[in-house]
Structure formats: C-alpha cells, structure tokens
Design an enzyme around this catalytic site. Structure first.
Site, PDB file in Angstrom:
ATOM      1  N   ASP A 165     -24.798 -21.735   4.968  1.00 17.94           N
ATOM      2  CA  ASP A 165     -23.633 -21.855   4.094  1.00 17.94           C
ATOM      3  C   ASP A 165     -23.412 -23.291   3.610  1.00 17.94           C
ATOM      4  OD1 ASP A 165     -23.195 -19.137   4.643  1.00 17.94           O
ATOM      5  OD2 ASP A 165     -21.984 -19.617   6.393  1.00 17.94           O
TER       6      ASP A 165
ATOM      7  N   GLU B 204     -19.943 -11.605  -1.441  1.00 16.75           N
ATOM      8  CA  GLU B 204     -19.221 -12.659  -0.724  1.00 16.75           C
ATOM      9  C   GLU B 204     -19.716 -14.022  -1.211  1.00 16.75           C
ATOM     10  OE1 GLU B 204     -20.279 -11.944   3.341  1.00 16.75           O
ATOM     11  OE2 GLU B 204     -22.411 -12.299   3.005  1.00 16.75           O
TER      12      GLU B 204
END
Length: 319
Positions: A33, A209
């Site tokens: 991420d 997402e």
C-alpha cells in the site's frame, strides 16, 4: 575498543539502511500500500508492513513505515513511526494509509479496526496521526477515529471504511476519499481532523478499494483497485471537479505478480511521473507478503494515462 567501534559502525549501517531501486524497491521487509509525497527536495514513501508467515492465510500488518529518496534509486529506511497501538481506540492491522502535508504539519490518514466500545460496535475505521516532521514521531491527532463503521450505511459489511486518500485543492479545500465495495468522500475542514458536511457515496466502474485522488494541471484523477478476472487490476476515472461527476477511462495496470491485491500511489518528482504499487515477487512473497515497486507513468496529450508497464528493472537514477 576495536570491537566497540565495529559494533557502532554496524548500528549506524542498520539505522541508515540503503537499498538499490530494482523492483521490488524494498527488499529487507515486506511492504504494501505505497503512499508517496514530495517534501522540499525529498520523496517520502509511506507503506504498510506485512508480517504474515508463509503459512498464514490472511493479512497480518504490524505497523506503517517511512522510506525516503532523493534519486529514486537509493532508499533510506526511517523505521516504523506509527502503528495501530498509537491509537487508544484501535485494534487489528495497519491497513492502507496516506500522509499529506498542510501548514507545516504532516497528517497521516490510516485505516485499521475499532475496538468494540460505547462508541462503536467494531469494524474498520479511519484515524489521523500528526507530526511536525515527515518521518515522525507521530501521535493520534484527535484521540478518536475520524470515521467509524456506523457513520457509513451503504455497505453492510464491517470493513468498507478502509484505504483513505486525501488531496488539497488549489483553493485550499481538502477532500478525503476511501472505501471497499463502494467509494465514499467528504470535505475536510482546514484543520484536517474534522469532517465538513455529509458523507457522499459513488460506485466507479469495477471499483473494489484502494482509491488514490489527485489533480494534474486542470484534471482530477480517481485511480483505484478494480475487479479483474483473477485478481485486482487498476482502473481510473477523470473529472473537471474533485467532487465529480467522474468519467471512467479504463484499465491502466494489469494483475501484478503473485498477489491478489494491488494498490496505486502516484507522484510527480523532479520532472517525471512515478507509479508505485505492490506485488508478491520477493522470495517467499505472496498475497499476504507483498513488496512495493515503482515504474514510470506517462500521460497522453489529452491528460489520459497510458498503460503502466510493470518491470523488474524499475526506474533510473536521477542525476
């Protein structure tokens, strides 16, 4: 005496650990991420940290790390200045996050899970940490979660409030986007720790997402992890407003190596555009043991994004 000097030198080397930028760019731990920002002459990279074993079948993400570079090849490890333990209300893992600077302070918007208490029945939540420096130390900015599961009603599962991304527009208005299965957005007050107005909902085509919002020239971009045939891909939308309406522009990144998820992090630095993401290509890597990579990003004359070419070479050193 010689032994003490040798130990001291070994400690210094560990504290300023440098790694060569060949994908994955971070090799000594598993990272995920990615969230890049530029402060002065330095690019700072904020990541999650996978600590799952090879036998684990779910995420174990202990904390958030910071790395920095001035040439895109040599990376310095600043350690883990933030974890869910920083937040008294939090429990669980260190999910996707993004740090942004405003008025000389650095605000790190993170997703983790909320304890079951009188405020929340649990579920994913978004918190904010703050520091005077990009590398910390960071502390909880408000002493409570900014967003809890009970505040969003469009999705019935408890993990839809994850993956915050924040931008500050040219007029000073800040916006936060986030979500799983649906995308939510709000305005933030100038202090960056309060929501200004209602929560809004949208469903970009194939959205799963990991949104990333930013502005380039006069165009706004909403880039996100999308639904591929076998694993997540990256698609994006554009708009002439940070609040939409958004026009779907299509796919820019195919599935990544050995990982179900991928996650975009985009930044311009020293005249070039860079696309950060993660895959599972390190030895013993996988969907729960991921590693951050970076490749070049190119735009067409009309502002649309060319398809990302994933490489093992990565990017060249900035001279």
């Amino acid at each position: 005496m010689k032994l003490n000097i040798r130990i001291l030198l070994m400690f210094c080397c560990v504290s300023t650990f440098e790694i060569t930028a060949q994908n994955p760019i971070i090799k000594h731990i598993f990272t995920a991420d990615p969230s890049p920002i530029v402060h002065k002459d330095t690019l700072f990279l904020y990541t999650g940290h996978d600590v799952a074993t090879e036998a684990d079948t779910n995420y174990k993400m202990a904390d958030w790390h910071v790395f920095s570079t001035t040439d895109m090849v040599t990376w310095k490890d600043h350690g883990a200045p933030l974890s869910p333990d920083t937040f008294s209300w939090a429990t669980g893992d260190a999910y996707a996050a993004q740090c942004i600077e405003r008025n000389g302070k650095f605000y790190w918007f993170v997703s983790t899970f909320h304890k079951k208490d009188e405020v929340s029945g649990g579920g994913a939540a978004i918190g904010v940490a703050v520091s005077d420096r990009p590398t910390g130390p960071f502390k909880d900015a408000i002493g409570k979660a900014l967003v809890i599961n009970e505040m969003t009603t469009d999705m019935k599962h408890s993990w839809d409030d994850i993956d915050p991304t924040v931008m500050i527009d040219d007029d000073g208005q800040a916006y936060m986007y986030w979500g799983n299965a649906s995308c939510k957005w709000v305005k933030l007050k100038e202090n960056m720790i309060e929501i200004d107005g209602q929560i809004n909902y949208l469903k970009p085509k194939n959205f799963i997402e990991g949104p990333w919002i930013y502005k380039r020239k006069e165009m706004y971009y909403l880039v996100y992890a999308s639904k591929g045939e076998k694993a997540e891909t990256i698609e994006y939308c554009t708009s002439d407003s940070p609040t939409g309406p958004w026009k779907h522009q299509g796919l820019i990144q195919e599935n990544v190596t050995n990982s179900f998820t991928t996650h975009p992090g985009i930044v311009d630095y020293k005249g070039k555009s860079y696309f950060f993401y993660h895959n599972g290509s390190l030895p013993t890597g996988g969907s729960y043991r991921r590693s951050v990579c970076v490749d070049y990003m190119y735009y067409n004359p009309d502002g649309t994004i060319q398809k990302i070419v994933q490489t093992t070479k990565g990017v060249s050193k900035i001279k």
